[in-house]
Design an enzyme around this catalytic site. Structure first.
Site, short mmCIF file in Angstrom:
data_model
loop_
_atom_site.label_atom_id
_atom_site.label_comp_id
_atom_site.label_asym_id
_atom_site.label_seq_id
_atom_site.Cartn_x
_atom_site.Cartn_y
_atom_site.Cartn_z
N GLU A 294 40.89 42.75 38.73
CA GLU A 294 40.10 42.40 39.92
C GLU A 294 41.00 42.20 41.12
O GLU A 294 40.65 42.57 42.25
CB GLU A 294 39.29 41.13 39.64
CG GLU A 294 38.26 40.79 40.71
CD GLU A 294 38.79 39.90 41.83
OE1 GLU A 294 38.05 39.66 42.81
OE2 GLU A 294 39.95 39.44 41.75
N HIS B 2 36.87 37.58 36.18
CA HIS B 2 38.11 38.31 35.91
C HIS B 2 39.18 37.40 35.30
O HIS B 2 39.35 36.24 35.68
CB HIS B 2 38.63 39.01 37.17
CG HIS B 2 39.13 38.13 38.27
ND1 HIS B 2 40.45 37.73 38.36
CD2 HIS B 2 38.51 37.60 39.36
CE1 HIS B 2 40.62 37.00 39.45
NE2 HIS B 2 39.45 36.90 40.07
#
Length: 350
Positions: free
Chosen positions: A207, A65
């Site tokens: 995320e 992420h």
């Protein structure tokens, strides 16, 4: 040196969850010669496709992420001070006296302040200051601030990456742009290796607020195998050695309910075959990473997890050893090169 420069460019670029578009451009620039195709989806995930040599290539998805934790403008008071809230798991103990950048129609430097200790009630002097009692001072009146800043604008901690001794670096947002750097190292090595898999390296969004980017991108790619690359807890003297991992001794290989056992076994075997240092990290349930979103997409995806030991997580001085990034990239590349069409079905059977 290129790895360190890439890390510097990524971590010094703003990209809070939901506001990743600028850092996405930085990442694509570095991967430009390593992938065959690039695309961004509706959430902003950056999908980088490197084609394999297989006739009906199996698909492996890598996910790291690119979003970071940060702050958001909540209110501008009558004196021009900015009240704020958090995006993601910000530790409010670390905020006081930080320098920040408020991302309005133009970037504004600011500082986070509160009452000096001299005028606090004695009972409050030993307590951590709450986020709601802090303010950002940009040095402007309310009218001047409102010309540039609006409620909902993002705010990042203003911090340059610093180089420590013995290959260590410290910066904000190494969680998880270090994982993006692992994908970069992996694809560089794959340039010199034959691999049958189609590789989808995805810099995922959001995320830190719920693995949303990985959920969407996995659903779109529908990989045969998914590997998440994230960070885990690096050891410091006061922390338990059972739950932390030494810097400079390689990545951790996840083992547990979120992880396909054959993928774990293959990672361990590859590490031994190529003399790559590693730790085993027990993941009893939800890993708290993109691996979870990948595993439970549609009818399920065989999933693995590699993590880089990181000290001081979710602060502006996250610290890691760049050798761990290199070794994680190497482990991942040799894992991908080990997969072929013929043994995939048997490989993924429990």
């Amino acid at each position: 040196m290129k790895l360190e420069q890439m890390l510097r460019d990524m971590v010094e670029t703003p990209g809070i969850s939901g506001f990743e578009h600028i850092v996405s451009g930085v990442i694509q620039r570095y991967f430009q010669d390593l992938a065959d195709e690039f695309r961004s989806d509706r959430l902003g995930n950056l999908v980088m496709h490197k084609k394999g040599m297989g006739p009906n290539s199996i698909k492996i998805m890598l996910a790291a992420h690119m979003d970071e934790i940060g702050l958001m403008v909540k209110k501008i008071d009558d004196k021009g001070f900015i009240q704020f809230t958090n995006i993601g798991g910000v530790d409010q103990r670390t905020l006081l006296t930080q320098e920040v950048m408020v991302h309005g129609t133009q970037d504004l430097f600011g500082v986070i302040g509160t009452k000096p200790p001299h005028i606090l009630d004695p009972s409050d002097r030993s307590k951590a200051i709450k986020m709601e009692d802090m303010l950002i001072d940009v040095g402007l009146s309310k009218e001047e601030v409102e010309k540039i800043v609006r409620v909902g604008d993002s705010i990042t901690i203003h911090r340059k990456m610093i180089t420590l001794q013995n290959g260590l670096i410290a910066a904000k947002a190494l969680d998880d742009r270090a994982g993006v750097a692992v994908m970069y190292e992996c694809l560089q090595i794959l340039q010199k290796l034959k691999h049958q898999c189609d590789v989808y390296a995805v810099a995922t969004v959001q995320e830190e607020v719920g693995t949303r980017g990985a959920t969407v991108s996995t659903y779109n790619i529908l990989p045969d195998i998914g590997i998440a690359i994230d960070v885990t807890f690096g050891s410091t003297p006061e922390l338990s050695k059972d739950e932390t991992y030494e810097l400079g001794k390689g990545p951790t290989i996840g083992l547990g309910a979120n992880i396909h056992p054959k993928i774990y076994d293959r990672f361990v075997q590859i590490a031994k075959d190529h003399n790559i240092p590693y730790h085993v990290e027990i993941v009893p349930g939800h890993s708290g990473t993109d691996a979870w979103a990948m595993q439970v997409t549609q009818s399920g995806v065989a999933t693995g997890l590699l993590s880089i030991p990181l000290r001081y997580m979710h602060t502006s001085v996250e610290t890691l050893d760049t050798n761990d990034i290199k070794n994680t990239g190497k482990l991942l590349a040799y894992f991908i090169a080990s997969l072929d069409e013929e043994d995939l079905e048997g490989f993924l059977c429990y």
